[in-house]
Write a protein that holds these residues in place. Structure first.
Motif, mmCIF file in Angstrom:
data_model
loop_
_atom_site.group_PDB
_atom_site.id
_atom_site.type_symbol
_atom_site.label_atom_id
_atom_site.label_comp_id
_atom_site.label_asym_id
_atom_site.label_seq_id
_atom_site.Cartn_x
_atom_site.Cartn_y
_atom_site.Cartn_z
ATOM 1 N N GLN A 1 0.868 -1.176 0.000
ATOM 2 C CA GLN A 1 0.000 0.000 0.000
ATOM 3 C C GLN A 1 0.906 1.227 0.000
ATOM 4 O OE1 GLN A 1 -2.325 -0.899 3.492
ATOM 5 N NE2 GLN A 1 -0.863 0.001 4.906
ATOM 6 N N GLU A 2 0.373 2.341 -0.519
ATOM 7 C CA GLU A 2 1.239 3.516 -0.692
ATOM 8 C C GLU A 2 1.835 3.987 0.629
ATOM 9 O OE1 GLU A 2 -0.833 6.520 -3.009
ATOM 10 O OE2 GLU A 2 -1.267 5.037 -4.550
ATOM 11 N N THR A 3 1.082 3.831 1.710
ATOM 12 C CA THR A 3 1.598 4.285 3.002
ATOM 13 C C THR A 3 2.735 3.402 3.507
ATOM 14 O OG1 THR A 3 -0.146 3.064 4.142
ATOM 15 C CG2 THR A 3 -0.554 5.390 3.716
ATOM 16 N N ASN A 4 2.995 2.291 2.822
ATOM 17 C CA ASN A 4 4.153 1.465 3.164
ATOM 18 C C ASN A 4 5.316 1.682 2.201
ATOM 19 O OD1 ASN A 4 2.848 0.445 5.341
ATOM 20 N ND2 ASN A 4 2.416 -1.565 4.477
ATOM 21 N N CYS A 5 5.150 2.595 1.245
ATOM 22 C CA CYS A 5 6.217 2.876 0.278
ATOM 23 C C CYS A 5 7.132 3.990 0.798
ATOM 24 C CB CYS A 5 5.619 3.310 -1.064
ATOM 25 S SG CYS A 5 4.714 1.998 -1.911
ATOM 26 N N HIS A 6 8.403 3.855 0.554
ATOM 27 C CA HIS A 6 9.401 4.854 0.885
ATOM 28 C C HIS A 6 9.515 5.816 -0.300
ATOM 29 C CE1 HIS A 6 11.562 1.553 3.467
ATOM 30 N NE2 HIS A 6 10.340 1.142 3.154
ATOM 31 N N PRO A 7 10.075 7.009 -0.157
ATOM 32 C CA PRO A 7 10.516 7.601 1.103
ATOM 33 C C PRO A 7 9.337 8.073 1.945
ATOM 34 C CG PRO A 7 11.020 9.066 -0.758
ATOM 35 C CD PRO A 7 10.384 7.850 -1.314
ATOM 36 N N PHE A 8 9.609 8.192 3.250
ATOM 37 C CA PHE A 8 8.675 8.810 4.181
ATOM 38 C C PHE A 8 9.096 10.264 4.348
ATOM 39 C CE2 PHE A 8 8.572 4.308 4.903
ATOM 40 C CZ PHE A 8 7.212 4.066 4.971
ATOM 41 N N ARG A 9 8.156 11.104 4.723
ATOM 42 C CA ARG A 9 8.438 12.544 4.753
ATOM 43 C C ARG A 9 7.944 13.182 6.032
ATOM 44 N NH1 ARG A 9 5.565 15.831 0.160
ATOM 45 N NH2 ARG A 9 3.792 14.997 1.312
ATOM 46 N N ASP A 10 8.690 14.159 6.513
ATOM 47 C CA ASP A 10 8.211 15.021 7.591
ATOM 48 C C ASP A 10 8.763 16.416 7.305
ATOM 49 O OD1 ASP A 10 6.929 15.091 10.440
ATOM 50 O OD2 ASP A 10 8.783 16.252 10.601
ATOM 51 N N GLY A 11 7.892 17.337 7.011
ATOM 52 C CA GLY A 11 8.352 18.682 6.667
ATOM 53 C C GLY A 11 9.295 18.629 5.482
ATOM 54 N N ARG A 12 10.518 19.153 5.658
ATOM 55 C CA ARG A 12 11.503 19.146 4.572
ATOM 56 C C ARG A 12 12.304 17.853 4.511
ATOM 57 N NH1 ARG A 12 12.116 23.302 1.671
ATOM 58 N NH2 ARG A 12 14.075 22.479 0.864
ATOM 59 N N TRP A 13 12.017 16.906 5.392
ATOM 60 C CA TRP A 13 12.857 15.717 5.506
ATOM 61 C C TRP A 13 12.291 14.513 4.769
ATOM 62 C CZ3 TRP A 13 17.497 15.300 8.457
ATOM 63 C CH2 TRP A 13 17.889 16.522 9.030
ATOM 64 N N LEU A 14 13.208 13.749 4.151
ATOM 65 C CA LEU A 14 12.850 12.477 3.521
ATOM 66 C C LEU A 14 13.701 11.361 4.145
ATOM 67 C CD1 LEU A 14 12.689 13.336 -0.298
ATOM 68 C CD2 LEU A 14 10.774 13.064 1.281
ATOM 69 N N THR B 1 20.286 -0.232 5.652
ATOM 70 C CA THR B 1 20.897 0.954 5.088
ATOM 71 C C THR B 1 19.802 2.008 5.126
ATOM 72 O OG1 THR B 1 20.283 0.543 2.789
ATOM 73 C CG2 THR B 1 22.357 -0.430 3.557
ATOM 74 N N PHE B 2 20.187 3.204 5.590
ATOM 75 C CA PHE B 2 19.252 4.332 5.654
ATOM 76 C C PHE B 2 19.720 5.429 4.713
ATOM 77 C CE2 PHE B 2 19.120 2.948 10.267
ATOM 78 C CZ PHE B 2 17.833 2.430 10.229
ATOM 79 N N GLY B 3 18.753 6.162 4.142
ATOM 80 C CA GLY B 3 19.046 7.395 3.428
ATOM 81 C C GLY B 3 18.181 8.494 4.021
ATOM 82 N N VAL B 4 18.793 9.642 4.294
ATOM 83 C CA VAL B 4 18.070 10.758 4.920
ATOM 84 C C VAL B 4 18.512 12.045 4.258
ATOM 85 C CG1 VAL B 4 17.552 11.934 7.088
ATOM 86 C CG2 VAL B 4 18.302 9.556 7.114
ATOM 87 N N THR B 5 17.571 12.964 4.094
ATOM 88 C CA THR B 5 17.975 14.283 3.611
ATOM 89 C C THR B 5 17.020 15.350 4.113
ATOM 90 O OG1 THR B 5 18.485 15.659 1.684
ATOM 91 C CG2 THR B 5 16.710 14.075 1.429
ATOM 92 N N ASP B 6 17.566 16.548 4.226
ATOM 93 C CA ASP B 6 16.740 17.706 4.594
ATOM 94 C C ASP B 6 16.591 18.647 3.394
ATOM 95 O OD1 ASP B 6 19.258 18.722 4.302
ATOM 96 O OD2 ASP B 6 19.326 19.724 6.250
ATOM 97 N N GLY B 7 17.018 18.184 2.238
ATOM 98 C CA GLY B 7 16.903 19.012 1.047
ATOM 99 C C GLY B 7 18.196 19.728 0.707
ATOM 100 N N GLU B 8 19.180 19.629 1.593
ATOM 101 C CA GLU B 8 20.463 20.262 1.322
ATOM 102 C C GLU B 8 21.605 19.269 1.490
ATOM 103 O OE1 GLU B 8 21.050 24.057 2.982
ATOM 104 O OE2 GLU B 8 19.210 24.707 1.968
#
Lengths: 289, 289, 289, 289
Positions: free
Chosen positions: A95-108, A186-193
């Motif tokens: 289901q789409e809510t189980n698809c990555h990336p997850f988001r909070d504000g500017r973060w993925l 393995t994790f990937g994280v970004t704040d857009g910068e």
């Protein structure tokens, strides 16, 4: 088992990396080589920074290789920073809510791996999420819970430390439940910068993770390759598995390592050392009490 | 490349064959062994005879391995005659109207293979469909066109002959357009009582096709296998590839052959010899004129 | 019954028109007021010009009101020219290949209305499509056939005349089959620079169609409305039904009219007069012969 | 706002009630008359008892009115006891795990209404679920949480009492959070033999709920109606809104009432009186402590 990739560099049409590389992430949805399973057909997601406010998400339950909309978006959207993920579900619904990336504000945030015996640990892990964030968990993956734990523990202030605490907390919770080999990630994280990536396993070899080498070196090694000559010194890729077998283009990120990619192509390595946060202790006491 | 199966015999819960065999059709959606591609994740279909009037269809664009509804239906519907198909799209869109089986009245039809250069031939082939049936073509696969050609040519009166004429007509049409190796096909057809299957290729080896052996022989060979001991002499399976590697259970259907399975488990072989029907000549003249 | 809109003007975030207007097209998917049916929940499509080469498409079978991806794209993509369509299926399947807009090269096309007795006429209409384009018809709507007829008849050279011939041809074909009231249509067409729209019905009142008034007039009439004050003289909207009931903002396009919107907000009206093309005669003779 | 129906009686083809009644549940997905919204297009579900073990589920995110598979299943599956639900999402995602009915073992559960300010209460409500069941919550609706609370509180031993405690607990939890008008609900529950239905609202009028009248009376009132003459004395329907406006066929279930339908068409009414269970107190103390 999943596959993911992240790009930080000059703005590019997303299809350059999703569809036009020989063994890009969409090809990996059908033919992954380094994972436990070759097929990652249980949905996918793309998160990018560009027009509008904050990152955009396109997530779908269709296999990435067959979704015409993904091809359209990739061919018409340019971005200096984006992440893509192809999913192989292990237990939780497609289901789409189980698809990555997850988001909070500017973060993925995205993830390849698993929390062992997650069904057993899920309640304790969710209880540790900041109550104000609890209702933001819409799906049923371990990843979404890890993301909200990380947000609870300060991901947005000190990303690597927060992830070390998340993993430490999961390992401690697992131990209390008699679960070993708690985390594969393995994790990937970004704040857009800035872009952060982690490779870690509680026990045994961790899921594969690679960074692209310095662009100067890549271009010197492959002077005849037009695609690679177009790379600029600002460009950096992080991928679950290399897009092609060109020597010198990819460097494996070592297990137990976090890398930071900053604008300008700067790549910094540091050890990734899980540690239990204060909250783990408090929760453990409550649970034992 | 696709995979299919058909069951005619004692009424069984569909899951017995879709999910509970080791290498059943749903497993083949993820891990086919004998096809050009291991993955058949571009939708699937199930057609069965049971309650209500005529055959029922359940078709979906989701990969068969991940669809919870297929699992539900298979676990709760019993049928003496059903067909299932997992699809690997080659060019045409992933949509339910492109999923097999196709249906007309009491008839079901499915196909593994292709018409070469179908985009080039499609118009001529569709023109040869009975005009009263033209608007029944809702999707864009070669298979649906072949089915309506077969209906036009008398599938419901003489199934094998009609398919021989369909293939002959496609081959002749291809020849006029300079297309060689026109047809690669295994077909499965049923009217709810009898089951027909065809294995044919214009040139070179045809897609694989197997029938289950006589039940007496199977049970003698594998006295320790509980599942096989439950088979009755009435049961017969036709499959793109065997469900497991048990010796003596599967017999390959030879290339250029049509088989007929009748109630009681009777299996009859005959040569499959394409021939151009009268209509091909008429259409060719019109096209040349 | 469907609803559509088209924007040509200053680049805007698509959400400004899809989601932020009070009775925009997404609201119309749930609560249309001027159509035969209030609900247009059988898929939707968005076509836009912006990054990459040619127009991009996002089409989905989900109702527009509930699709999170549409909301994401609309919030992050800016475009000076885009079209959106919400669909109420009348007979043909809910599948992406039946969602508008349709595309050929730089051209986009969408439609509200129907060809009467389309199942009866479909074959004759499809035969009149340029054979080289026949295989490009992937779905089963009347609209897709009309679009390929228009391309056959010169849409890309003389859009209004080609549509007049398409409608004339359909009316003639219908007449031969004893079908009256053949065409109900509003069309929207663009090549990425100019926008054409048509309102026409063979008999009786045509589906509704409106253009936004001159921006100067709109701003003078509603000085207190911030959204309207942001409009520039270059901006023009064509819509199936008005986004809100503000006096002076919308002008109805008269039945039997084609309008042309050029960059700079220029709006030109001309009569829309169907006429049978040469090909109709040829085909009719062949059919009668 | 949603609509649901439940049938207990003679085995019938499901389409008789889903598609062949004039204003059946599928028509209500597009044109509900008694709800806050006419459209219930955000997915649907069907649960039935028949072949195989326990109830079967078919749930989909497509609108019920346009799903060809629902039409197929309804036309080919016969059942003496089934439930159907069409959904209008209020905030939570459109995904299969948010579609009713929900299932546990032999039990099915569905709901029309809402928990007020659910995002605020969700954590406290989920904490009260039996920890062994916590990981079974896969979606994000209030209904799924209510169901698992009910299972925790003994739904399978004393269904009406358990639901009274669930509602009492939610009301108490809401009160602690300063939320009023906590619960709007009609519930439908079955174990495959008996059917329970509840109509309740904390404040104000509850969502509508009706039971079919005694079959003898119905047949006497409408001797000319063939469909109604086929009813047997064993048949009983519970519906969110009547399928048609025939006088004497439907009786409204009063607010604050639970009804029990047993085989043989027996319909029993009793008051529905929420009361806080012991667990509420314990949890409240923990939360306050």
């Amino acid at each position: 088992m999943c596959r993911w990739m992240a790009w930080l560099g000059q703005p590019v049409l997303i299809e350059e990396l999703l569809f036009k590389t020989r063994h890009g992430i969409v090809d990996q949805s059908l033919h992954a080589r380094m994972g436990a399973e070759p097929t990652n057909g249980d949905g996918f997601g793309l998160g990018w920074y560009g027009g509008g406010d904050g990152p955009a998400l396109y997530r779908s339950v269709a296999p990435a290789w067959g979704d015409p909309n993904l091809r359209e978006l990739a061919a018409h959207i340019e971005s200096p920073l984006f992440m893509a993920h192809v999913r192989a579900a292990i237990g939780s619904p497609v289901q789409e809510t189980n698809c990555h990336p997850f988001r909070d504000g500017r973060w993925l945030f995205l993830h390849n791996g698993f929390v062992a015996d997650f069904a057993l640990l899920r309640r304790d892990l969710m209880l540790a999420i900041d109550p104000a964030r609890f209702a933001d968990v819409h799906g049923s993956t371990d990843t979404e819970v890890l993301f909200h734990l990380a947000l609870t523990l300060g991901l947005q202030e000190r990303p690597v430390e927060a992830l070390e605490e998340v993993v430490g907390f999961v390992e401690e919770t697992a131990r209390r439940h008699g679960v070993s080999d708690a985390v594969q990630a393995t994790f990937g994280v970004t704040d857009g910068e800035t872009l952060w990536a982690v490779r870690y396993a509680t026990t045994g070899p961790a899921r594969s993770l690679f960074a692209s080498a310095d662009v100067d070196a890549i271009r010197r090694l492959h002077p005849e390759n037009e695609r690679l000559q177009r790379l600029s010194p600002d460009d950096r890729l992080i991928v679950s598995e290399p897009f092609a077998d060109l020597p010198g283009v990819w460097q494996e990120i070592e297990q137990g390592t976090a890398v930071t990619v900053r604008p300008g192509g700067v790549l910094h390595h540091q050890p990734f050392v899980p540690r239990a946060p204060a909250l783990a202790t408090a929760t453990a006491q409550a649970a034992d009490g």
